[in-house]
Write an enzyme that holds these catalytic residues in place. Sequence first.
Site, PDB file in Angstrom:
ATOM      1  N   SER A   8      41.916 -90.328  62.020  1.00 23.92           N
ATOM      2  CA  SER A   8      41.168 -91.584  62.126  1.00 23.92           C
ATOM      3  C   SER A   8      41.145 -92.052  63.575  1.00 23.92           C
ATOM      4  O   SER A   8      42.196 -92.233  64.199  1.00 23.92           O
ATOM      5  CB  SER A   8      41.832 -92.661  61.265  1.00 23.92           C
ATOM      6  OG  SER A   8      41.321 -93.933  61.645  1.00 23.92           O
ATOM      7  N   HIS A  31      37.476 -89.187  61.182  1.00 20.91           N
ATOM      8  CA  HIS A  31      37.347 -90.298  60.237  1.00 20.91           C
ATOM      9  C   HIS A  31      37.061 -91.572  61.037  1.00 20.91           C
ATOM     10  O   HIS A  31      37.824 -91.941  61.929  1.00 20.91           O
ATOM     11  CB  HIS A  31      38.655 -90.414  59.462  1.00 20.91           C
ATOM     12  CG  HIS A  31      38.708 -91.475  58.424  1.00 20.91           C
ATOM     13  ND1 HIS A  31      38.264 -91.283  57.125  1.00 20.91           N
ATOM     14  CD2 HIS A  31      39.198 -92.739  58.466  1.00 20.91           C
ATOM     15  CE1 HIS A  31      38.476 -92.389  56.432  1.00 20.91           C
ATOM     16  NE2 HIS A  31      39.034 -93.293  57.211  1.00 20.91           N
ATOM     17  N   ASP A  33      36.512 -95.535  60.882  1.00 18.92           N
ATOM     18  CA  ASP A  33      36.735 -96.729  60.068  1.00 18.92           C
ATOM     19  C   ASP A  33      35.818 -97.850  60.538  1.00 18.92           C
ATOM     20  O   ASP A  33      35.996 -98.398  61.630  1.00 18.92           O
ATOM     21  CB  ASP A  33      38.199 -97.169  60.181  1.00 18.92           C
ATOM     22  CG  ASP A  33      39.128 -96.205  59.474  1.00 18.92           C
ATOM     23  OD1 ASP A  33      38.939 -95.988  58.264  1.00 18.92           O
ATOM     24  OD2 ASP A  33      40.034 -95.659  60.137  1.00 18.92           O
ATOM     25  N   MET A  35      34.703-101.556  59.986  1.00 21.54           N
ATOM     26  CA  MET A  35      35.201-102.802  59.371  1.00 21.54           C
ATOM     27  C   MET A  35      34.353-103.967  59.864  1.00 21.54           C
ATOM     28  O   MET A  35      34.030-104.043  61.049  1.00 21.54           O
ATOM     29  CB  MET A  35      36.659-103.043  59.769  1.00 21.54           C
ATOM     30  CG  MET A  35      37.585-101.885  59.463  1.00 21.54           C
ATOM     31  SD  MET A  35      39.300-102.328  59.822  1.00 21.54           S
ATOM     32  CE  MET A  35      40.113-100.742  59.611  1.00 21.54           C
ATOM     33  N   HIS A  64      34.073 -94.194  56.895  1.00 23.13           N
ATOM     34  CA  HIS A  64      34.754 -94.990  55.858  1.00 23.13           C
ATOM     35  C   HIS A  64      34.312 -96.431  56.064  1.00 23.13           C
ATOM     36  O   HIS A  64      34.773 -97.112  56.983  1.00 23.13           O
ATOM     37  CB  HIS A  64      36.277 -94.830  56.017  1.00 23.13           C
ATOM     38  CG  HIS A  64      37.066 -95.674  55.056  1.00 23.13           C
ATOM     39  ND1 HIS A  64      38.409 -95.930  55.223  1.00 23.13           N
ATOM     40  CD2 HIS A  64      36.704 -96.320  53.914  1.00 23.13           C
ATOM     41  CE1 HIS A  64      38.846 -96.698  54.236  1.00 23.13           C
ATOM     42  NE2 HIS A  64      37.826 -96.959  53.435  1.00 23.13           N
ATOM     43  N   MET A  66      34.351-100.041  55.359  1.00 23.55           N
ATOM     44  CA  MET A  66      35.068-101.182  54.768  1.00 23.55           C
ATOM     45  C   MET A  66      34.241-102.423  55.072  1.00 23.55           C
ATOM     46  O   MET A  66      34.592-103.254  55.918  1.00 23.55           O
ATOM     47  CB  MET A  66      36.487-101.262  55.355  1.00 23.55           C
ATOM     48  CG  MET A  66      37.411-100.194  54.786  1.00 23.55           C
ATOM     49  SD  MET A  66      38.847 -99.889  55.824  1.00 23.55           S
ATOM     50  CE  MET A  66      38.121 -98.767  57.013  1.00 23.55           C
ATOM     51  N   MET A 135      42.874 -95.318  48.821  1.00 27.20           N
ATOM     52  CA  MET A 135      43.578 -96.009  49.915  1.00 27.20           C
ATOM     53  C   MET A 135      45.068 -96.057  49.586  1.00 27.20           C
ATOM     54  O   MET A 135      45.454 -96.519  48.507  1.00 27.20           O
ATOM     55  CB  MET A 135      43.058 -97.447  50.076  1.00 27.20           C
ATOM     56  CG  MET A 135      41.677 -97.596  50.678  1.00 27.20           C
ATOM     57  SD  MET A 135      41.446 -97.048  52.372  1.00 27.20           S
ATOM     58  CE  MET A 135      42.831 -97.700  53.258  1.00 27.20           C
ATOM     59  N   GLY A 140      42.228-102.209  56.378  1.00 21.49           N
ATOM     60  CA  GLY A 140      42.084-103.199  57.453  1.00 21.49           C
ATOM     61  C   GLY A 140      42.786-102.820  58.742  1.00 21.49           C
ATOM     62  O   GLY A 140      42.305-103.163  59.821  1.00 21.49           O
ATOM     63  N   PHE A 141      43.905-102.106  58.630  1.00 23.01           N
ATOM     64  CA  PHE A 141      44.688-101.828  59.838  1.00 23.01           C
ATOM     65  C   PHE A 141      45.333-100.453  59.762  1.00 23.01           C
ATOM     66  O   PHE A 141      45.732-100.016  58.671  1.00 23.01           O
ATOM     67  CB  PHE A 141      45.787-102.892  60.013  1.00 23.01           C
ATOM     68  CG  PHE A 141      45.222-104.277  60.143  1.00 23.01           C
ATOM     69  CD1 PHE A 141      44.809-104.761  61.380  1.00 23.01           C
ATOM     70  CD2 PHE A 141      45.045-105.072  59.019  1.00 23.01           C
ATOM     71  CE1 PHE A 141      44.241-106.027  61.492  1.00 23.01           C
ATOM     72  CE2 PHE A 141      44.470-106.338  59.118  1.00 23.01           C
ATOM     73  CZ  PHE A 141      44.074-106.822  60.360  1.00 23.01           C
ATOM     74  N   GLY A 142      45.470 -99.820  60.938  1.00 23.07           N
ATOM     75  CA  GLY A 142      46.217 -98.573  61.014  1.00 23.07           C
ATOM     76  C   GLY A 142      47.701 -98.865  61.146  1.00 23.07           C
ATOM     77  O   GLY A 142      48.124-100.017  61.299  1.00 23.07           O
ATOM     78  N   ASP A 173      44.100 -91.976  52.321  1.00 26.19           N
ATOM     79  CA  ASP A 173      43.898 -92.638  53.616  1.00 26.19           C
ATOM     80  C   ASP A 173      44.891 -93.781  53.762  1.00 26.19           C
ATOM     81  O   ASP A 173      44.846 -94.756  53.009  1.00 26.19           O
ATOM     82  CB  ASP A 173      42.461 -93.162  53.695  1.00 26.19           C
ATOM     83  CG  ASP A 173      42.139 -93.813  55.035  1.00 26.19           C
ATOM     84  OD1 ASP A 173      42.948 -93.685  55.973  1.00 26.19           O
ATOM     85  OD2 ASP A 173      41.068 -94.447  55.124  1.00 26.19           O
ATOM     86  N   GLY A 175      48.828 -94.290  56.165  1.00 24.29           N
ATOM     87  CA  GLY A 175      50.251 -93.959  56.197  1.00 24.29           C
ATOM     88  C   GLY A 175      50.555 -92.484  56.008  1.00 24.29           C
ATOM     89  O   GLY A 175      51.670 -92.120  55.633  1.00 24.29           O
ATOM     90  N   GLY A 195      45.748 -91.500  61.204  1.00 19.88           N
ATOM     91  CA  GLY A 195      45.373 -92.144  62.463  1.00 19.88           C
ATOM     92  C   GLY A 195      46.529 -92.188  63.427  1.00 19.88           C
ATOM     93  O   GLY A 195      46.592 -91.426  64.400  1.00 19.88           O
ATOM     94  N   SER A 196      47.481 -93.073  63.138  1.00 16.25           N
ATOM     95  CA  SER A 196      48.600 -93.251  64.079  1.00 16.25           C
ATOM     96  C   SER A 196      49.425 -91.981  64.223  1.00 16.25           C
ATOM     97  O   SER A 196      49.897 -91.662  65.325  1.00 16.25           O
ATOM     98  CB  SER A 196      49.465 -94.434  63.643  1.00 16.25           C
ATOM     99  OG  SER A 196      49.690 -94.425  62.255  1.00 16.25           O
TER     100      SER A 196
END
Length: 220
Positions: A8, A31, A33, A35, A64, A66, A135, A140-142, A173, A175, A195-196
């Site tokens: 991501s 990916h 995101d 938002m 994706h 959102m 999800m 909303g947040f990585g 998607d 964690g 992502g992270s």
Amino acid sequence: MSALIAPSILSADFANLERDLGAIATADYAHVDVMDNHFVPNLTLGLPIFERLAQVSPVPLDAHLMIADPDRWAPGYAEAGAASVTFHAEAATAPVRLARELRRLGSRAGLALRPATSVEPFLDLLPEFDMLLVMSVEPGFGGQSFIEGVLPKVRRIRDAVSEAGLDVWVQVDGGISRATIERAADAGANVFVAGSAVYGAENVPGEIAALRALADQHTH
Ligand SMILES: O=C(CO)[C@H](O)[C@H](O)COP(=O)(O)O
Ligand SMILES: [Fe+2]
């Protein structure tokens, strides 16, 4: 079925998106995101930036969305060249009509479920989709921790897909890291967003390869 890795770009440097797309050239998808600060309490990027990303990305884009009112906005992402467009079940007014429109425009069609959204009302719609996105954090947040409680839903979807003899991908998607990817794969996921874990790694291609290898040991 071998595992697909979709880093991501939420955790990329937004001032260097072209460079950071290049950094994940060994991934299967990038990916993206989207938002809108309505469906989720955060704002990232919209169609004008997505269109440019599609032009410069070395890997196909996995959008994706959102966003509120995907019925109105999602087709633009397919027209921009997204390989896959996923919208949220909680936001769509006419999910089947929208999925058909996305496929007509040449994109794969995906349906996303928040952690607390049950898949049961949507199982009959599986043939209309190429992918279901589960999800595993609140959207909303990585950088949030993986919610283990979604794994039975991943398993339920994989079982329903197998029973129906369909080729619908199951994406997780939120964690996903070396610590969680094996459990998600065991439950039946075959597409993994991270992502992270990817952009925070010292060696980005090495992290993509490590995640793919771990998932491959557990995908059926
Ligand atoms: O959709 C998302 C958040 O809404 C992101 O794709 C997801 O959180 C990926 O980031 P990380 O791997 O850091 O959890
Ligand atoms: Fe995402």
